[in-house]
Motif scaffolding. Sequence first.
Motif, PDB file in Angstrom:
ATOM      1  N   VAL A   1      -4.411  47.941  66.820  1.00 28.20           N
ATOM      2  CA  VAL A   1      -5.823  47.562  66.777  1.00 28.20           C
ATOM      3  C   VAL A   1      -6.166  47.123  65.355  1.00 28.20           C
ATOM      4  N   ASP A   2      -7.333  46.518  65.183  1.00 26.42           N
ATOM      5  CA  ASP A   2      -7.781  46.066  63.872  1.00 26.42           C
ATOM      6  C   ASP A   2      -8.141  47.291  63.039  1.00 26.42           C
ATOM      7  N   ASP A   3      -7.278  47.655  62.111  1.00 26.32           N
ATOM      8  CA  ASP A   3      -7.425  48.919  61.401  1.00 26.32           C
ATOM      9  C   ASP A   3      -7.438  48.737  59.881  1.00 26.32           C
ATOM     10  N   ALA A   4      -7.942  47.591  59.405  1.00 21.78           N
ATOM     11  CA  ALA A   4      -7.940  47.323  57.965  1.00 21.78           C
ATOM     12  C   ALA A   4      -8.704  48.399  57.204  1.00 21.78           C
ATOM     13  N   ASP A   5      -9.834  48.847  57.757  1.00 18.94           N
ATOM     14  CA  ASP A   5     -10.622  49.872  57.075  1.00 18.94           C
ATOM     15  C   ASP A   5      -9.891  51.204  57.059  1.00 18.94           C
ATOM     16  N   ASP A   6      -9.240  51.549  58.185  1.00 17.40           N
ATOM     17  CA  ASP A   6      -8.454  52.794  58.233  1.00 17.40           C
ATOM     18  C   ASP A   6      -7.343  52.766  57.186  1.00 17.40           C
ATOM     19  N   LEU A   7      -6.642  51.653  57.089  1.00 22.74           N
ATOM     20  CA  LEU A   7      -5.534  51.550  56.130  1.00 22.74           C
ATOM     21  C   LEU A   7      -6.045  51.640  54.695  1.00 22.74           C
ATOM     22  N   ARG A   8      -7.191  51.027  54.435  1.00 25.99           N
ATOM     23  CA  ARG A   8      -7.765  51.117  53.084  1.00 25.99           C
ATOM     24  C   ARG A   8      -8.100  52.569  52.745  1.00 25.99           C
ATOM     25  N   ARG A   9      -8.710  53.271  53.674  1.00 22.28           N
ATOM     26  CA  ARG A   9      -9.067  54.672  53.439  1.00 22.28           C
ATOM     27  C   ARG A   9      -7.822  55.546  53.331  1.00 22.28           C
ATOM     28  N   LEU A  10      -6.786  55.210  54.107  1.00 21.92           N
ATOM     29  CA  LEU A  10      -5.530  55.958  54.005  1.00 21.92           C
ATOM     30  C   LEU A  10      -4.916  55.811  52.617  1.00 21.92           C
ATOM     31  N   GLU A  11      -4.883  54.592  52.109  1.00 19.06           N
ATOM     32  CA  GLU A  11      -4.316  54.370  50.773  1.00 19.06           C
ATOM     33  C   GLU A  11      -5.114  55.106  49.715  1.00 19.06           C
ATOM     34  N   GLU A  12      -6.422  55.140  49.865  1.00 19.29           N
ATOM     35  CA  GLU A  12      -7.265  55.867  48.914  1.00 19.29           C
ATOM     36  C   GLU A  12      -6.996  57.360  48.965  1.00 19.29           C
ATOM     37  N   ALA A  13      -6.708  57.874  50.176  1.00 17.84           N
ATOM     38  CA  ALA A  13      -6.535  59.315  50.354  1.00 17.84           C
ATOM     39  C   ALA A  13      -5.137  59.803  49.982  1.00 17.84           C
ATOM     40  N   VAL A  14      -4.094  59.050  50.357  1.00 16.34           N
ATOM     41  CA  VAL A  14      -2.722  59.543  50.170  1.00 16.34           C
ATOM     42  C   VAL A  14      -1.921  58.724  49.164  1.00 16.34           C
ATOM     43  N   GLY A  15      -2.497  57.613  48.693  1.00 11.41           N
ATOM     44  CA  GLY A  15      -1.807  56.818  47.685  1.00 11.41           C
ATOM     45  C   GLY A  15      -1.195  55.551  48.256  1.00 11.41           C
ATOM     46  N   ALA A  16      -1.222  54.506  47.480  1.00 10.93           N
ATOM     47  CA  ALA A  16      -0.646  53.232  47.902  1.00 10.93           C
ATOM     48  C   ALA A  16       0.852  53.382  48.134  1.00 10.93           C
TER      49      ALA A  16
END
Length: 244
Positions: free
Chosen positions: A126-141
């Motif tokens: 699914v379109d999850d660009a926002d989820d991925l952005r928040r994931l990177e912020e939370a657990v690191g790029a």
Amino acid sequence: RRDVSCDETGFIGDLPSSDLSHYLDNSVWRMLPDFDAVVSIKTTMAQLRPDSEAFLDTQIRPLEVDAAKRQDFADRLRALGPGPYVGISWNSGVALYRRSSHYFTLDEVFDTIGRSQATFVNLNYVDDADDLRRLEEAVGAGRIVNFTDIDKRDDFDTVAALIASLDLVVGVNNAVLELAGAVDAPACFCAFSPENAWRGMGQDGRDAYHKSVRVFMPLATGDRHSVLDQVDEAVRQCAVYQQG
């Protein structure tokens, strides 16, 4: 009965009783007048096939994946760093309130990735660009890899090759999990909802359909955290196996 929060009224506020939220949401409720009768059959499969004896005891041949594509993904993953390589899919394209209990919350995805040093690979379609952005912020790029050059929704051939190149798939009740089972890839079915408990009727909690899939259920009613603990142990076992 239960209280309904303000955040939930947009999904189930039209229902005459919160008890109906186990089966309906606003969108379905508004369609009901178009039908002469409505019958709930959500547990039909579990009722018709109550135990492993009710399933055909046959060896189903796994789907064959494109060997060249599988090798390409294996090479790309190795270039990213050490494994294990764990695919994860945390929701579905059917985003209805009544199905939300089947899926990971984003905080639970943070927890799952943050517990391990494994390399996680996004399998969401699914379109999850926002989820991925928040994931990177939370657990690191770099903690979760997203291959943007494949169509994860419609290109089953390529997604199957990616899944087959992974050490483990962590999924929910969606197409990704079924595809992992179909190609005989090791997978964890996170059965957060008791509605899916019947799938774990195989030996040692194996899935009723796919022998490569283990079904992880809450150890107590509503204990979603215990499902994450089981996933963490499965990822740890992958790491131990890789180390020798």
